[in-house]
Design an enzyme around this catalytic site. Sequence first.
Site, mmCIF file in Angstrom:
data_model
loop_
_atom_site.group_PDB
_atom_site.id
_atom_site.type_symbol
_atom_site.label_atom_id
_atom_site.label_comp_id
_atom_site.label_asym_id
_atom_site.label_seq_id
_atom_site.Cartn_x
_atom_site.Cartn_y
_atom_site.Cartn_z
ATOM 1 N N LYS A 19 0.827 -1.218 0.000
ATOM 2 C CA LYS A 19 0.000 0.000 0.000
ATOM 3 C C LYS A 19 0.856 1.261 0.000
ATOM 4 C CE LYS A 19 -2.451 -0.621 3.733
ATOM 5 N NZ LYS A 19 -2.172 -1.967 4.242
ATOM 6 N N ARG A 94 -10.369 1.564 9.004
ATOM 7 C CA ARG A 94 -9.941 0.179 9.148
ATOM 8 C C ARG A 94 -11.031 -0.669 9.779
ATOM 9 N NH1 ARG A 94 -4.079 0.831 9.450
ATOM 10 N NH2 ARG A 94 -2.995 -1.116 9.858
ATOM 11 N N ARG A 133 10.870 -6.704 5.234
ATOM 12 C CA ARG A 133 10.853 -5.298 5.637
ATOM 13 C C ARG A 133 11.380 -5.128 7.063
ATOM 14 N NH1 ARG A 133 5.240 -2.025 5.712
ATOM 15 N NH2 ARG A 133 4.984 -2.951 7.762
ATOM 16 N N ARG A 139 10.887 -2.047 11.926
ATOM 17 C CA ARG A 139 9.659 -1.608 12.592
ATOM 18 C C ARG A 139 9.346 -2.528 13.769
ATOM 19 N NH1 ARG A 139 4.597 0.151 8.809
ATOM 20 N NH2 ARG A 139 3.543 -1.106 10.376
ATOM 21 N N ARG A 150 -1.402 -9.121 12.949
ATOM 22 C CA ARG A 150 -1.925 -7.997 12.162
ATOM 23 C C ARG A 150 -2.724 -8.485 10.955
ATOM 24 N NH1 ARG A 150 2.682 -5.041 10.402
ATOM 25 N NH2 ARG A 150 1.393 -3.288 9.814
HETATM 26 P P1 AMP Z 1 -0.130 0.825 9.315
HETATM 27 O O1 AMP Z 1 1.115 1.594 9.084
HETATM 28 O O2 AMP Z 1 -1.317 1.374 8.552
HETATM 29 O O3 AMP Z 1 0.045 -0.650 9.107
HETATM 30 O O4 AMP Z 1 -0.531 1.039 10.858
HETATM 31 C C1 AMP Z 1 0.343 0.601 11.901
HETATM 32 C C2 AMP Z 1 -0.444 0.498 13.189
HETATM 33 O O5 AMP Z 1 -1.018 1.765 13.528
HETATM 34 C C3 AMP Z 1 -1.632 -0.466 13.175
HETATM 35 O O6 AMP Z 1 -1.248 -1.817 13.411
HETATM 36 C C4 AMP Z 1 -2.465 0.094 14.306
HETATM 37 O O7 AMP Z 1 -1.911 -0.245 15.573
HETATM 38 C C5 AMP Z 1 -2.296 1.594 14.131
HETATM 39 N N1 AMP Z 1 -3.308 2.141 13.201
HETATM 40 C C6 AMP Z 1 -3.083 2.691 11.983
HETATM 41 N N2 AMP Z 1 -4.234 3.091 11.411
HETATM 42 C C7 AMP Z 1 -5.213 2.767 12.289
HETATM 43 C C8 AMP Z 1 -6.628 2.891 12.255
HETATM 44 N N3 AMP Z 1 -7.276 3.412 11.199
HETATM 45 N N4 AMP Z 1 -7.326 2.457 13.339
HETATM 46 C C9 AMP Z 1 -6.703 1.938 14.411
HETATM 47 N N5 AMP Z 1 -5.372 1.757 14.493
HETATM 48 C C10 AMP Z 1 -4.623 2.170 13.435
#
Ligand code: AMP
Length: 197
Positions: A19, A94, A133, A139, A150
């Site tokens: 993404k 999400r 990654r 990370r 996840r």
């Molecule tokens: P991402 O970079 O989008 O994979 O987000 C990393 C982490 O941030 C996720 O595993 C969640 O812990 C938190 N996070 C990101 N976006 C959201 C969202 N829309 N709602 C809740 N938690 C989020």
Amino acid sequence: MTETTQIRLLIVGPPGAGKGTQAERIVQRYAVPWISTGDIFRANIKEGTELGKRVSQLIEAGQLVPDELTNEIVADRLQQADVAPGFLLDGYPRTVDQAHALDAVLGAQGHTLDAVVLLEVDTDVVVERLLGRAQIEGRVDDTEEIIRHRQEVYAEQTKPLVDLYAERGILVTVDGLGQVDEVTERIFTALDGRQGA
Ligand code: AMP
């Protein structure tokens, strides 16, 4: 596309579907800001803000940040002047509740989402990618156990969103496997060919 064209997009897909890479290209093409909730949270953690302190444990555990908090952050972001030409949301909404919150914020501005790009990728492939990654970016949520968690969170909470947007007729499904450029081309072709584009 003229300068006055507005486009409001969302990109969804399992963690590791690519993404971020594709989002970068989409925002360049449509000249809109890229709004990634994950990036907003990570930046706050790095800077040690109050928000960062509140969310860091959840993020490290691969759990979702509460809807209320996440909704507020995005609602604020969508009031800023740079989103006038539109935006690309990445990682938000999400959950179905978040999707309704987004509807309310956009509705108050007289807007709706134009298209939702779904990047489809096999789970085994994304787990492999994320392990790769983890070595490059380090990370904290890229350990194998958390990666798998996840993926489960995605399947449970985020997939129902895809159904919601499919029912609305704005879902654009793209095969996320293959070379990065090929996937980008598929996305652009699909977006250009969508109804009402
Ligand atoms: P991402 O970079 O989008 O994979 O987000 C990393 C982490 O941030 C996720 O595993 C969640 O812990 C938190 N996070 C990101 N976006 C959201 C969202 N829309 N709602 C809740 N938690 C989020």
